[in-house]
Design a protein around this motif. Structure first.
Motif, PDB file in Angstrom:
ATOM      1  N   ARG A 134      -0.326  13.387  56.488  1.00  0.00           N
ATOM      2  CA  ARG A 134       0.739  14.389  56.359  1.00  0.00           C
ATOM      3  C   ARG A 134       2.068  13.718  55.994  1.00  0.00           C
ATOM      4  NH1 ARG A 134       0.795  19.520  59.227  1.00  0.00           N
ATOM      5  NH2 ARG A 134      -1.297  20.148  59.917  1.00  0.00           N
ATOM      6  N   MET A 135       2.380  12.638  56.701  1.00  0.00           N
ATOM      7  CA  MET A 135       3.652  11.981  56.444  1.00  0.00           C
ATOM      8  C   MET A 135       3.663  11.341  55.063  1.00  0.00           C
ATOM      9  SD  MET A 135       5.789   9.516  58.987  1.00  0.00           S
ATOM     10  CE  MET A 135       7.464   9.018  58.549  1.00  0.00           C
ATOM     11  N   ALA A 136       2.543  10.753  54.660  1.00  0.00           N
ATOM     12  CA  ALA A 136       2.459  10.177  53.322  1.00  0.00           C
ATOM     13  C   ALA A 136       2.683  11.241  52.256  1.00  0.00           C
ATOM     14  CB  ALA A 136       1.110   9.493  53.120  1.00  0.00           C
ATOM     15  N   GLY A 137       2.102  12.417  52.462  1.00  0.00           N
ATOM     16  CA  GLY A 137       2.320  13.514  51.528  1.00  0.00           C
ATOM     17  C   GLY A 137       3.769  13.946  51.487  1.00  0.00           C
ATOM     18  N   ASN A 138       4.401  14.021  52.661  1.00  0.00           N
ATOM     19  CA  ASN A 138       5.822  14.378  52.719  1.00  0.00           C
ATOM     20  C   ASN A 138       6.704  13.357  52.022  1.00  0.00           C
ATOM     21  OD1 ASN A 138       5.948  15.929  56.046  1.00  0.00           O
ATOM     22  ND2 ASN A 138       5.392  16.774  54.075  1.00  0.00           N
ATOM     23  N   LEU A 139       6.276  12.091  52.058  1.00  0.00           N
ATOM     24  CA  LEU A 139       7.062  11.029  51.432  1.00  0.00           C
ATOM     25  C   LEU A 139       6.826  10.933  49.929  1.00  0.00           C
ATOM     26  CD1 LEU A 139       6.674   8.245  54.156  1.00  0.00           C
ATOM     27  CD2 LEU A 139       8.777   9.463  53.547  1.00  0.00           C
ATOM     28  N   GLY A 140       5.920  11.742  49.415  1.00  0.00           N
ATOM     29  CA  GLY A 140       5.739  11.807  47.972  1.00  0.00           C
ATOM     30  C   GLY A 140       4.592  10.999  47.409  1.00  0.00           C
ATOM     31  N   TYR A 141       3.767  10.386  48.278  1.00  0.00           N
ATOM     32  CA  TYR A 141       2.613   9.647  47.789  1.00  0.00           C
ATOM     33  C   TYR A 141       1.492  10.602  47.399  1.00  0.00           C
ATOM     34  CZ  TYR A 141       4.971   5.672  49.893  1.00  0.00           C
ATOM     35  OH  TYR A 141       5.913   4.715  50.218  1.00  0.00           O
ATOM     36  N   GLU A 142       0.669  10.173  46.458  1.00  0.00           N
ATOM     37  CA  GLU A 142      -0.593  10.860  46.214  1.00  0.00           C
ATOM     38  C   GLU A 142      -1.557  10.387  47.298  1.00  0.00           C
ATOM     39  OE1 GLU A 142      -4.270  11.240  43.014  1.00  0.00           O
ATOM     40  OE2 GLU A 142      -2.661   9.786  42.657  1.00  0.00           O
ATOM     41  N   ASN A 178      -6.133  21.737  56.919  1.00  0.00           N
ATOM     42  CA  ASN A 178      -4.698  21.474  57.050  1.00  0.00           C
ATOM     43  C   ASN A 178      -4.178  20.608  55.914  1.00  0.00           C
ATOM     44  OD1 ASN A 178      -4.441  22.887  59.468  1.00  0.00           O
ATOM     45  ND2 ASN A 178      -4.768  21.073  60.731  1.00  0.00           N
ATOM     46  N   LEU A 179      -4.899  19.539  55.616  1.00  0.00           N
ATOM     47  CA  LEU A 179      -4.401  18.576  54.635  1.00  0.00           C
ATOM     48  C   LEU A 179      -4.477  19.104  53.213  1.00  0.00           C
ATOM     49  CD1 LEU A 179      -5.742  15.178  56.027  1.00  0.00           C
ATOM     50  CD2 LEU A 179      -3.426  16.110  56.178  1.00  0.00           C
ATOM     51  N   GLN A 180      -5.650  19.611  52.831  1.00  0.00           N
ATOM     52  CA  GLN A 180      -5.766  20.085  51.450  1.00  0.00           C
ATOM     53  C   GLN A 180      -5.139  21.465  51.290  1.00  0.00           C
ATOM     54  OE1 GLN A 180      -8.847  18.702  49.103  1.00  0.00           O
ATOM     55  NE2 GLN A 180      -9.052  20.510  47.829  1.00  0.00           N
ATOM     56  N   GLY A 181      -5.398  22.355  52.227  1.00  0.00           N
ATOM     57  CA  GLY A 181      -4.809  23.688  52.141  1.00  0.00           C
ATOM     58  C   GLY A 181      -3.298  23.660  52.238  1.00  0.00           C
ATOM     59  N   GLY A 182      -2.789  22.697  52.993  1.00  0.00           N
ATOM     60  CA  GLY A 182      -1.342  22.579  53.157  1.00  0.00           C
ATOM     61  C   GLY A 182      -0.665  21.749  52.085  1.00  0.00           C
ATOM     62  N   GLY A 183      -1.449  21.195  51.169  1.00  0.00           N
ATOM     63  CA  GLY A 183      -0.870  20.420  50.076  1.00  0.00           C
ATOM     64  C   GLY A 183      -0.445  19.010  50.434  1.00  0.00           C
ATOM     65  N   PHE A 184      -0.913  18.507  51.577  1.00  0.00           N
ATOM     66  CA  PHE A 184      -0.535  17.150  51.978  1.00  0.00           C
ATOM     67  C   PHE A 184      -1.402  16.093  51.303  1.00  0.00           C
ATOM     68  CE2 PHE A 184       0.570  19.816  55.652  1.00  0.00           C
ATOM     69  CZ  PHE A 184       1.896  19.465  55.832  1.00  0.00           C
ATOM     70  N   ALA A 185      -2.685  16.402  51.108  1.00  0.00           N
ATOM     71  CA  ALA A 185      -3.634  15.404  50.642  1.00  0.00           C
ATOM     72  C   ALA A 185      -4.812  16.094  49.978  1.00  0.00           C
ATOM     73  CB  ALA A 185      -4.126  14.543  51.815  1.00  0.00           C
ATOM     74  N   ARG A 186      -5.614  15.297  49.302  1.00  0.00           N
ATOM     75  CA  ARG A 186      -6.841  15.769  48.690  1.00  0.00           C
ATOM     76  C   ARG A 186      -8.025  15.215  49.474  1.00  0.00           C
ATOM     77  NH1 ARG A 186      -8.656  14.402  42.468  1.00  0.00           N
ATOM     78  NH2 ARG A 186     -10.677  15.484  42.498  1.00  0.00           N
ATOM     79  N   ILE A 187      -8.933  16.092  49.876  1.00  0.00           N
ATOM     80  CA  ILE A 187     -10.116  15.679  50.615  1.00  0.00           C
ATOM     81  C   ILE A 187     -11.207  15.292  49.620  1.00  0.00           C
ATOM     82  CG2 ILE A 187     -11.872  16.362  52.302  1.00  0.00           C
ATOM     83  CD1 ILE A 187      -9.018  16.103  53.441  1.00  0.00           C
ATOM     84  N   VAL A 188     -11.747  14.075  49.782  1.00  0.00           N
ATOM     85  CA  VAL A 188     -12.743  13.537  48.864  1.00  0.00           C
ATOM     86  C   VAL A 188     -13.871  12.909  49.681  1.00  0.00           C
ATOM     87  CG1 VAL A 188     -11.071  13.141  47.012  1.00  0.00           C
ATOM     88  CG2 VAL A 188     -11.476  11.354  48.711  1.00  0.00           C
ATOM     89  N   THR A 189     -14.824  12.292  48.999  1.00  0.00           N
ATOM     90  CA  THR A 189     -15.914  11.597  49.682  1.00  0.00           C
ATOM     91  C   THR A 189     -15.852  10.106  49.395  1.00  0.00           C
ATOM     92  OG1 THR A 189     -17.471  11.819  47.847  1.00  0.00           O
ATOM     93  CG2 THR A 189     -17.402  13.621  49.460  1.00  0.00           C
TER      94      THR A 189
END
Length: 203
Positions: A134-142, A178-189
């Motif tokens: 979440r914090m990484a997403g807020n800081l602008g990282y992919e 939370n992460l993908q729906g909230g736009g913080f991160a992309r869930i992958v495998t």
């Protein structure tokens, strides 16, 4: 959002809190995803084998009696991480959920590496992994989170009426939403990341 995964030449793999203290089932209770450790190892090998940086984060608990106390055996990295730790680009120690509040400063190091993409793995899915992502997403990282390279434990809110409890799998699902729906991160495998990371980085 595209289904293709592109791994940057300096994409950073964060390996969070993969410590022996989390093997204490009496302390933590039931866990999920027994494949987490093997998947984390595969990602570490893919990143280090292609010349990409790995950052190892370790939790030094300040709570009395914690199995992650820095003076206890549970503070040690699990063997498969310790075996690969000598090639890590950075070691961070923290005492809170976010890897961005540790020593040395992770954000400062990422800036100096000109890194824009982070892959977040480790323990626990819904705690330090989710908080860091979440914090990484807020800081602008992919931010990419291979959910199958994380695990967590059943959890109850003992102080709430009826003490609601969620299983580890339910908590992991909530983290993914939370992460993908909230736009913080992309869930992958893990498999897709390993495949995408096979291109070796030129020194």
């Amino acid at each position: 959002m595209t289904n293709e995964i592109e791994i940057a030449a300096n994409s950073v793999l964060l390996v969070i809190d993969v410590q022996k203290g989390f093997d204490d089932a009496d302390f933590w209770g039931p866990r999920n995803n027994p494949a987490a450790e093997a998947n984390i190892a595969a990602l570490m090998d893919a990143w280090q084998g292609s010349g990409r940086p790995v950052v190892i984060v370790r939790h030094a608990s300040r709570q009395a009696g914690s199995v992650l106390a820095p003076d206890g055996p549970g503070y040690a990295l699990k063997d498969f991480v310790a075996e690969r730790a000598g090639r890590a680009a950075l070691h961070v120690t923290k005492s809170v959920n976010s890897s961005f509040y540790g020593t040395p400063d992770l954000a400062d190091w990422l800036t100096r590496q000109n890194a824009a993409q982070v892959v977040v793995t480790g323990i626990q899915t819904n705690m330090c992994v989710e908080t860091t992502a979440r914090m990484a997403g807020n800081l602008g990282y992919e931010v990419l989170v291979p959910l199958d390279a994380t695990h967590t434990f059943d959890l109850a809110a003992e102080d709430l009426p009826d003490a609601p409890r969620l299983t580890a799998d339910q908590l992991a699902t909530a983290t993914a939403v939370n992460l993908q729906g909230g736009g913080f991160a992309r869930i992958v495998t893990t498999g897709r990341l390993v495949e995408a990371a096979r291109t070796r980085v030129t020194p």
